[in-house]
Design an enzyme around this catalytic site. Structure first.
Site, short mmCIF file in Angstrom:
data_model
loop_
_atom_site.label_atom_id
_atom_site.label_comp_id
_atom_site.label_asym_id
_atom_site.label_seq_id
_atom_site.Cartn_x
_atom_site.Cartn_y
_atom_site.Cartn_z
N HIS A 18 2.30 -2.05 -8.70
CA HIS A 18 1.44 -1.70 -9.84
C HIS A 18 2.14 -2.01 -11.16
O HIS A 18 1.55 -2.58 -12.08
CB HIS A 18 1.12 -0.19 -9.85
CG HIS A 18 0.31 0.31 -8.71
ND1 HIS A 18 0.73 1.33 -7.89
CD2 HIS A 18 -0.92 -0.05 -8.24
CE1 HIS A 18 -0.21 1.58 -6.99
NE2 HIS A 18 -1.21 0.76 -7.17
N LYS A 42 -11.47 11.00 -2.22
CA LYS A 42 -10.20 10.69 -1.56
C LYS A 42 -9.37 11.96 -1.44
O LYS A 42 -9.63 12.94 -2.11
CB LYS A 42 -9.43 9.64 -2.38
CG LYS A 42 -10.00 8.24 -2.19
CD LYS A 42 -9.01 7.19 -2.66
CE LYS A 42 -9.56 5.78 -2.44
NZ LYS A 42 -8.65 4.75 -2.98
N ARG A 91 -3.21 -8.76 -3.81
CA ARG A 91 -2.05 -8.94 -2.94
C ARG A 91 -2.28 -10.03 -1.93
O ARG A 91 -1.54 -10.98 -1.85
CB ARG A 91 -1.74 -7.63 -2.20
CG ARG A 91 -0.99 -6.65 -3.05
CD ARG A 91 -1.07 -5.27 -2.50
NE ARG A 91 -2.44 -4.78 -2.59
CZ ARG A 91 -2.79 -3.53 -2.38
NH1 ARG A 91 -1.90 -2.65 -2.02
NH2 ARG A 91 -4.04 -3.16 -2.52
N SER A 129 0.54 1.98 -2.02
CA SER A 129 0.90 3.40 -2.13
C SER A 129 0.92 4.04 -0.74
O SER A 129 1.79 4.86 -0.43
CB SER A 129 -0.08 4.15 -3.03
OG SER A 129 -0.09 3.59 -4.30
P1 ADP Z 1 -7.43 1.36 -5.59
O1 ADP Z 1 -7.59 2.60 -4.78
O2 ADP Z 1 -8.43 1.19 -6.68
O3 ADP Z 1 -7.23 0.08 -4.80
P2 ADP Z 1 -4.62 1.32 -6.11
O4 ADP Z 1 -3.87 2.36 -6.85
O5 ADP Z 1 -4.31 1.14 -4.67
O6 ADP Z 1 -6.11 1.65 -6.38
O7 ADP Z 1 -4.44 -0.09 -6.82
C1 ADP Z 1 -4.75 -0.29 -8.17
C2 ADP Z 1 -4.66 -1.78 -8.50
O8 ADP Z 1 -3.33 -2.23 -8.30
C3 ADP Z 1 -5.54 -2.66 -7.62
O9 ADP Z 1 -5.99 -3.74 -8.39
C4 ADP Z 1 -4.58 -3.14 -6.56
O10 ADP Z 1 -5.00 -4.37 -5.99
C5 ADP Z 1 -3.34 -3.32 -7.39
N1 ADP Z 1 -2.13 -3.26 -6.59
C6 ADP Z 1 -1.75 -2.29 -5.74
N2 ADP Z 1 -0.58 -2.59 -5.14
C7 ADP Z 1 -0.22 -3.81 -5.63
C8 ADP Z 1 0.88 -4.70 -5.39
N3 ADP Z 1 1.82 -4.41 -4.51
N4 ADP Z 1 0.90 -5.87 -6.07
C9 ADP Z 1 -0.08 -6.18 -6.94
N5 ADP Z 1 -1.15 -5.40 -7.20
C10 ADP Z 1 -1.22 -4.23 -6.55
#
Ligand code: ADP
Length: 162
Positions: A18, A42, A91, A129
């Site tokens: 992130h 969630k 990703r 996460s």
């Molecule tokens: P959501 O539940 O909306 O997917 P996340 O917190 O998992 O929320 O992710 C928020 C954003 O960060 C999304 O656009 C996700 O694709 C991006 N993201 C999460 N992990 C990574 C990573 N390792 N590399 C790049 N982008 C990421």
């Protein structure tokens, strides 16, 4: 006119993946609002306030990043802060279909807000996460996946819940 983006997510908790997207986004947009989705459906490990505090802590050196929360429609939140862009990270191909759906829906709801994608840094392409939480729960080494303060809070949570 300033270019303002919102970067939405669950951030439960924030990872280096992130953070990489946020840092790079902050170089492209004048202002980036990192917004935590306050979604009761969630079952998060961290409260919204805890997630916000962690994001604030690890982005405190980036002056044009602001941290907030939202519930309801993201496009309405974007409008309320004059943002014209949604910033998301991609990703793998597996992210694509879901992102495509959300992007189409957001465009349908408000076509003045454009969605931008940034490809993840290769070293974080497997990082999420949930994977970090799974590893932390069983005391795996997560040092290279999350900032030290996040690691500390994860360990505290899992020790608390023992
Ligand atoms: P959501 O539940 O909306 O997917 P996340 O917190 O998992 O929320 O992710 C928020 C954003 O960060 C999304 O656009 C996700 O694709 C991006 N993201 C999460 N992990 C990574 C990573 N390792 N590399 C790049 N982008 C990421």
């Amino acid at each position: 006119m300033a270019s303002i983006a919102v970067c939405p997510g669950s951030f439960d908790p924030i990872t280096y993946g992130h953070l990489d997207i946020i840092r790079r986004g902050a170089k492209v947009f004048d202002k980036v609002y990192v917004v935590v989705l306050n979604n009761s459906a969630k079952n998060p490990l961290f409260t919204v306030q805890e997630r916000i505090s962690l994001i604030q802590e690890v982005t405190k050196d980036i002056p044009n990043v602001l941290v907030d929360q939202f519930s309801g429609l993201l496009v309405d939140y974007a409008k309320s802060v004059n943002a014209t862009a949604i910033l998301r990270g991609l990703r793998a191909v597996s992210d694509f279909e879901y992102e495509m759906q959300i992007t189409s829906m957001n465009r349908f709801l408000n076509d003045h807000v454009e969605t931008f994608f940034m490809m993840t840094n290769n070293q974080y392409s497997f990082l999420s996460s949930s994977i970090v939480k799974e590893a932390a729960k069983y005391h795996g080494n997560i040092k290279e996946l999350v900032p030290p303060v996040v690691e500390k809070e994860l360990l505290r949570k899992y020790n608390e819940n023992k």
